[in-house]
Motif scaffolding. Structure first.
Motif, PDB file in Angstrom:
ATOM      1  N   LYS A 172       0.836  -1.211   0.000  1.00  0.00           N
ATOM      2  CA  LYS A 172       0.000   0.000   0.000  1.00  0.00           C
ATOM      3  C   LYS A 172       0.872   1.264   0.000  1.00  0.00           C
ATOM      4  O   LYS A 172       0.566   2.233  -0.705  1.00  0.00           O
ATOM      5  CB  LYS A 172      -0.916   0.010   1.229  1.00  0.00           C
ATOM      6  CG  LYS A 172      -2.026  -1.025   1.194  1.00  0.00           C
ATOM      7  CD  LYS A 172      -2.886  -0.907   2.450  1.00  0.00           C
ATOM      8  CE  LYS A 172      -4.006  -1.928   2.456  1.00  0.00           C
ATOM      9  NZ  LYS A 172      -4.828  -1.831   3.698  1.00  0.00           N
ATOM     10  N   ILE A 173       1.952   1.226   0.798  1.00  0.00           N
ATOM     11  CA  ILE A 173       2.849   2.383   0.846  1.00  0.00           C
ATOM     12  C   ILE A 173       3.505   2.591  -0.512  1.00  0.00           C
ATOM     13  O   ILE A 173       3.563   3.717  -1.026  1.00  0.00           O
ATOM     14  CB  ILE A 173       3.923   2.190   1.944  1.00  0.00           C
ATOM     15  CG1 ILE A 173       3.276   2.166   3.335  1.00  0.00           C
ATOM     16  CG2 ILE A 173       4.970   3.300   1.867  1.00  0.00           C
ATOM     17  CD1 ILE A 173       4.217   1.714   4.441  1.00  0.00           C
ATOM     18  N   TYR A 174       3.979   1.509  -1.097  1.00  0.00           N
ATOM     19  CA  TYR A 174       4.619   1.595  -2.413  1.00  0.00           C
ATOM     20  C   TYR A 174       3.661   2.174  -3.454  1.00  0.00           C
ATOM     21  O   TYR A 174       4.031   3.066  -4.232  1.00  0.00           O
ATOM     22  CB  TYR A 174       5.102   0.214  -2.867  1.00  0.00           C
ATOM     23  CG  TYR A 174       5.285   0.133  -4.358  1.00  0.00           C
ATOM     24  CD1 TYR A 174       6.369   0.737  -4.987  1.00  0.00           C
ATOM     25  CD2 TYR A 174       4.314  -0.498  -5.160  1.00  0.00           C
ATOM     26  CE1 TYR A 174       6.512   0.708  -6.366  1.00  0.00           C
ATOM     27  CE2 TYR A 174       4.444  -0.528  -6.528  1.00  0.00           C
ATOM     28  CZ  TYR A 174       5.540   0.079  -7.134  1.00  0.00           C
ATOM     29  OH  TYR A 174       5.662   0.063  -8.497  1.00  0.00           O
ATOM     30  N   GLU A 175       2.436   1.662  -3.480  1.00  0.00           N
ATOM     31  CA  GLU A 175       1.472   2.115  -4.483  1.00  0.00           C
ATOM     32  C   GLU A 175       1.145   3.600  -4.317  1.00  0.00           C
ATOM     33  O   GLU A 175       0.978   4.319  -5.314  1.00  0.00           O
ATOM     34  CB  GLU A 175       0.203   1.258  -4.407  1.00  0.00           C
ATOM     35  CG  GLU A 175       0.421  -0.170  -4.911  1.00  0.00           C
ATOM     36  CD  GLU A 175      -0.796  -1.057  -4.742  1.00  0.00           C
ATOM     37  OE1 GLU A 175      -1.757  -0.631  -4.054  1.00  0.00           O
ATOM     38  OE2 GLU A 175      -0.787  -2.190  -5.273  1.00  0.00           O
ATOM     39  N   ALA A 176       1.076   4.051  -3.066  1.00  0.00           N
ATOM     40  CA  ALA A 176       0.810   5.471  -2.818  1.00  0.00           C
ATOM     41  C   ALA A 176       1.979   6.340  -3.277  1.00  0.00           C
ATOM     42  O   ALA A 176       1.784   7.406  -3.880  1.00  0.00           O
ATOM     43  CB  ALA A 176       0.529   5.702  -1.337  1.00  0.00           C
ATOM     44  N   ILE A 177       3.200   5.889  -3.005  1.00  0.00           N
ATOM     45  CA  ILE A 177       4.385   6.633  -3.440  1.00  0.00           C
ATOM     46  C   ILE A 177       4.467   6.645  -4.962  1.00  0.00           C
ATOM     47  O   ILE A 177       4.716   7.681  -5.585  1.00  0.00           O
ATOM     48  CB  ILE A 177       5.665   6.039  -2.816  1.00  0.00           C
ATOM     49  CG1 ILE A 177       5.673   6.264  -1.299  1.00  0.00           C
ATOM     50  CG2 ILE A 177       6.914   6.649  -3.454  1.00  0.00           C
ATOM     51  CD1 ILE A 177       6.818   5.582  -0.577  1.00  0.00           C
ATOM     52  N   PRO A 200       1.157  12.013  -1.764  1.00  0.00           N
ATOM     53  CA  PRO A 200       1.839  12.161  -0.475  1.00  0.00           C
ATOM     54  C   PRO A 200       0.931  11.946   0.731  1.00  0.00           C
ATOM     55  O   PRO A 200       1.371  11.379   1.740  1.00  0.00           O
ATOM     56  CB  PRO A 200       2.385  13.591  -0.517  1.00  0.00           C
ATOM     57  CG  PRO A 200       1.576  14.296  -1.559  1.00  0.00           C
ATOM     58  CD  PRO A 200       1.203  13.257  -2.557  1.00  0.00           C
ATOM     59  N   GLU A 201      -0.324  12.377   0.634  1.00  0.00           N
ATOM     60  CA  GLU A 201      -1.237  12.209   1.769  1.00  0.00           C
ATOM     61  C   GLU A 201      -1.527  10.734   2.027  1.00  0.00           C
ATOM     62  O   GLU A 201      -1.527  10.281   3.179  1.00  0.00           O
ATOM     63  CB  GLU A 201      -2.541  12.965   1.518  1.00  0.00           C
ATOM     64  CG  GLU A 201      -2.387  14.482   1.580  1.00  0.00           C
ATOM     65  CD  GLU A 201      -3.713  15.203   1.492  1.00  0.00           C
ATOM     66  OE1 GLU A 201      -4.766  14.530   1.569  1.00  0.00           O
ATOM     67  OE2 GLU A 201      -3.704  16.432   1.333  1.00  0.00           O
ATOM     68  N   LEU A 202      -1.768   9.990   0.969  1.00  0.00           N
ATOM     69  CA  LEU A 202      -2.039   8.560   1.128  1.00  0.00           C
ATOM     70  C   LEU A 202      -0.789   7.815   1.590  1.00  0.00           C
ATOM     71  O   LEU A 202      -0.867   6.918   2.430  1.00  0.00           O
ATOM     72  CB  LEU A 202      -2.544   7.962  -0.188  1.00  0.00           C
ATOM     73  CG  LEU A 202      -2.926   6.475  -0.146  1.00  0.00           C
ATOM     74  CD1 LEU A 202      -4.014   6.223   0.899  1.00  0.00           C
ATOM     75  CD2 LEU A 202      -3.379   5.996  -1.524  1.00  0.00           C
ATOM     76  N   ALA A 203       0.373   8.194   1.056  1.00  0.00           N
ATOM     77  CA  ALA A 203       1.626   7.562   1.473  1.00  0.00           C
ATOM     78  C   ALA A 203       1.855   7.769   2.967  1.00  0.00           C
ATOM     79  O   ALA A 203       2.250   6.852   3.691  1.00  0.00           O
ATOM     80  CB  ALA A 203       2.792   8.133   0.677  1.00  0.00           C
ATOM     81  N   SER A 204       1.583   8.985   3.433  1.00  0.00           N
ATOM     82  CA  SER A 204       1.731   9.300   4.854  1.00  0.00           C
ATOM     83  C   SER A 204       0.750   8.483   5.691  1.00  0.00           C
ATOM     84  O   SER A 204       1.117   7.897   6.714  1.00  0.00           O
ATOM     85  CB  SER A 204       1.496  10.793   5.075  1.00  0.00           C
ATOM     86  OG  SER A 204       1.545  11.113   6.445  1.00  0.00           O
ATOM     87  N   LYS A 205      -0.503   8.432   5.253  1.00  0.00           N
ATOM     88  CA  LYS A 205      -1.536   7.694   5.981  1.00  0.00           C
ATOM     89  C   LYS A 205      -1.190   6.205   6.078  1.00  0.00           C
ATOM     90  O   LYS A 205      -1.318   5.590   7.146  1.00  0.00           O
ATOM     91  CB  LYS A 205      -2.886   7.870   5.282  1.00  0.00           C
ATOM     92  CG  LYS A 205      -4.032   7.128   5.946  1.00  0.00           C
ATOM     93  CD  LYS A 205      -5.334   7.328   5.164  1.00  0.00           C
ATOM     94  CE  LYS A 205      -6.471   6.514   5.794  1.00  0.00           C
ATOM     95  NZ  LYS A 205      -7.736   6.675   5.026  1.00  0.00           N
ATOM     96  N   CYS A 206      -0.771   5.616   4.967  1.00  0.00           N
ATOM     97  CA  CYS A 206      -0.429   4.187   4.950  1.00  0.00           C
ATOM     98  C   CYS A 206       0.784   3.891   5.829  1.00  0.00           C
ATOM     99  O   CYS A 206       0.867   2.837   6.466  1.00  0.00           O
ATOM    100  CB  CYS A 206      -0.156   3.731   3.518  1.00  0.00           C
ATOM    101  SG  CYS A 206      -1.622   3.697   2.463  1.00  0.00           S
ATOM    102  N   THR A 207       1.729   4.818   5.877  1.00  0.00           N
ATOM    103  CA  THR A 207       2.922   4.640   6.701  1.00  0.00           C
ATOM    104  C   THR A 207       2.566   4.682   8.180  1.00  0.00           C
ATOM    105  O   THR A 207       3.056   3.859   8.966  1.00  0.00           O
ATOM    106  CB  THR A 207       3.972   5.712   6.372  1.00  0.00           C
ATOM    107  OG1 THR A 207       4.349   5.589   5.004  1.00  0.00           O
ATOM    108  CG2 THR A 207       5.195   5.572   7.256  1.00  0.00           C
TER     109      THR A 207
END
Length: 213
Positions: free
Chosen positions: A181-186, A191-198
């Motif tokens: 999920k983090i990879y797909e967001a990046i 950036p908001e989704l990457a932060s949320k998933c992290t």
């Protein structure tokens, strides 16, 4: 046994002892003495003494009167480390989503796919190796040496707990799905989704360690 390399002997001893403490070889409350360590590592007491002094400065051992007592990472330390990780790693992922190049995101994808492969094989050692590479690569993608220099030592401090987590089939499987999920967001430059998933990933990791998952 310590091998004599270009790095100073005191640095070698420090790295060796720090790893042994943080990996759980030496347990909390165990007493380390210069004479025992000198015999075990095959070096004189001088580099041992210097290494112990530095480990005391790192607050993972303390002088007990009978020798150096292992403190390691306490429950409070663990909670603090994960609070810092949650706040800083989400920033790193957010920046990585904005700043990464195609070559970098392809590297991250390759690491993720290798981790997924090792999860299927239940290869805990390689899962942990790919887990380390995945996180470090994101720190590099963020373009911030401050993020990298802050987060890498924190990962090292909790290596015992991360190793145990990767030996759990259920947690290893959940972790790699969270990485996906983090990879797909990046990769999507979100950036908001990457932060949320992290944040979700770090919290889940902590909850697993303290038995709340």
């Amino acid at each position: 046994m310590i091998e004599h390399k270009t790095i100073s002997l005191a640095d070698q001893v420090f790295d060796h002892l720090e790893n042994d403490i943080l990996s759980g070889k030496y347990q909390r409350g165990e007493i380390l003495t210069e004479s025992h360590l000198s015999a075990e590592l095959g070096v004189s007491r001088t580099p041992i003494r210097e290494a112990l002094r530095r480990l005391e400065q790192e607050h993972i051992i303390e002088e007990s009167g009978k020798g150096s007592m292992v403190i390691g990472i306490s429950e409070n330390d663990l909670a603090d480390i994960f609070q810092i990780r949650e706040r800083v790693e989400c920033l790193a992922s957010s920046e990585a989503a904005v700043k990464h190049t195609e070559e970098q995101i392809n590297t991250l994808k390759e690491i993720l796919e290798l981790q997924e492969f090792y999860v299927e094989k239940h290869d805990a050692e390689h899962i942990k190796e790919m887990d380390n590479k995945f996180h470090r690569t994101i720190y590099q993608l963020s373009g911030s040496t401050v993020f990298y220099d802050t987060l890498v030592p924190l990962h090292k401090k909790i290596q015992k707990y991360r190793r145990i987590a990767m030996e759990s089939t259920s947690r290893a499987s959940s972790s790699v799905k969270e990485h996906r999920k983090i990879y797909e967001a990046i990769a999507a430059r979100d950036p908001e989704l990457a932060s949320k998933c992290t944040v979700e990933h770090v919290r889940n990791a902590y909850n697993h360690i303290i038995g709340k998952d």
